[in-house]
Design a protein around this motif. Structure first.
Motif: not given
Ligand code: MG
Ligand code: ADP
Length: 248
Positions: A41, A169-170
């Protein structure tokens, strides 16, 4: 398209990125995998200038932005604000504006940042809502939508800025399992259309299917990078082998 070289980033004494170099070509889909806490991240956030690196360079198209000890105060300088609009970001928790309708979420960037006329922004916004299959929801508020629908709005919002690259991000890890597929389908379609993307995900089947290149991060380093075939079928390092083993 986007190139980061020698990126380092610490939070207090904790060095989270220890010298990251990564090149992403136009039209390429790069998938970043790795254990929790490895810096994935933080790396994406530096690529969108939400975190300012301590050291290194970021090249977006042909703009070079250099970071060193003096660069902390650069967070709001004009150069960074300019290039930030070239990268769109889609977050794990959607981050929609709760008090705005779906359409207003999508056109906020084009109106406020790109300074488009409301009419033109609305036209663009509607076309991207249609692309993610949510035309009929333009007057809904985020809390009236499922998580999967909210994430598709977030994708439309990123697209509406017409960025050169989108960072995910995810994007599915906050979703109930039955809602993951609709979001991955939208992302896959963008990949097929040639959108340049960097995707952090724990969905390994998706990573294999969508990634042109897989990057394995561990402990602030890029440990391995290669085609999905190379990384998943023939991991070189013990760390990657262990990581993949634990997921099965
Ligand atoms: Mg992360
Ligand atoms: P990942 O996304 O791979 O799980 P992160 O980039 O979120 O990893 O985090 C890497 C490390 O950096 C973790 O140890 C995390 O606690 C730390 N970290 C991330 N953001 C911050 C922050 N804003 N302040 C302090 N520590 C942070």
């Amino acid at each position: 398209m986007i190139r980061v070289t020698g990126i380092k980033k610490s939070f207090h004494k904790n060095e989270v990125l220890k010298g990251i170099t990564l090149h992403i070509n136009k039209g390429e889909v790069v998938v970043i995998i790795g254990p929790s806490g490895s810096g994935k991240s933080t790396l994406l956030r530096t690529m969108n200038f939400l975190e300012i690196p301590d050291e290194g360079d970021i090249f977006i198209d042909n703009n070079q932005i250099h970071f060193d000890k003096k660069s902390k105060k650069r967070r709001n300088d004009a150069e960074i604000c300019n290039v930030r609009t070239e990268t769109g970001m889609v977050f794990q928790n959607f981050n929609l504006f709760p008090h705005m309708t779906v359409l207003n979420n999508v056109i906020a960037g084009p109106v406020n940042v790109r300074k488009y006329e409301k009419e033109r922004a609305t036209e663009i916004g509607r076309s991207f809502l249609s692309k993610v299959g949510l035309s009929e929801k333009e007057y809904s508020y985020p809390n009236e939508l499922s998580g999967g629908q909210q994430q598709r709005v977030a994708i439309a919002r990123a697209l509406a800025m017409e960025p050169k690259v989108i960072l995910f991000d995810e994007p599915t890890s906050a979703l109930d399992p039955e809602l993951v597929g609709e979001v991955l389908t939208v992302i896959k379609r963008l990949a097929d259309e040639g959108m340049t993307m960097v995707i952090v995900t724990h969905e390994m089947d998706f990573a294999k299917g969508v990634g042109d290149r897989i990057v394995f991060m561990d402990d602030g380093y890029i440990m391995e990078t290669g085609s999905p075939e190379e990384v998943f079928n023939n991991p070189k390092s013990d760390r990657l082998r262990q990581f993949l083993y634990r997921l099965t």
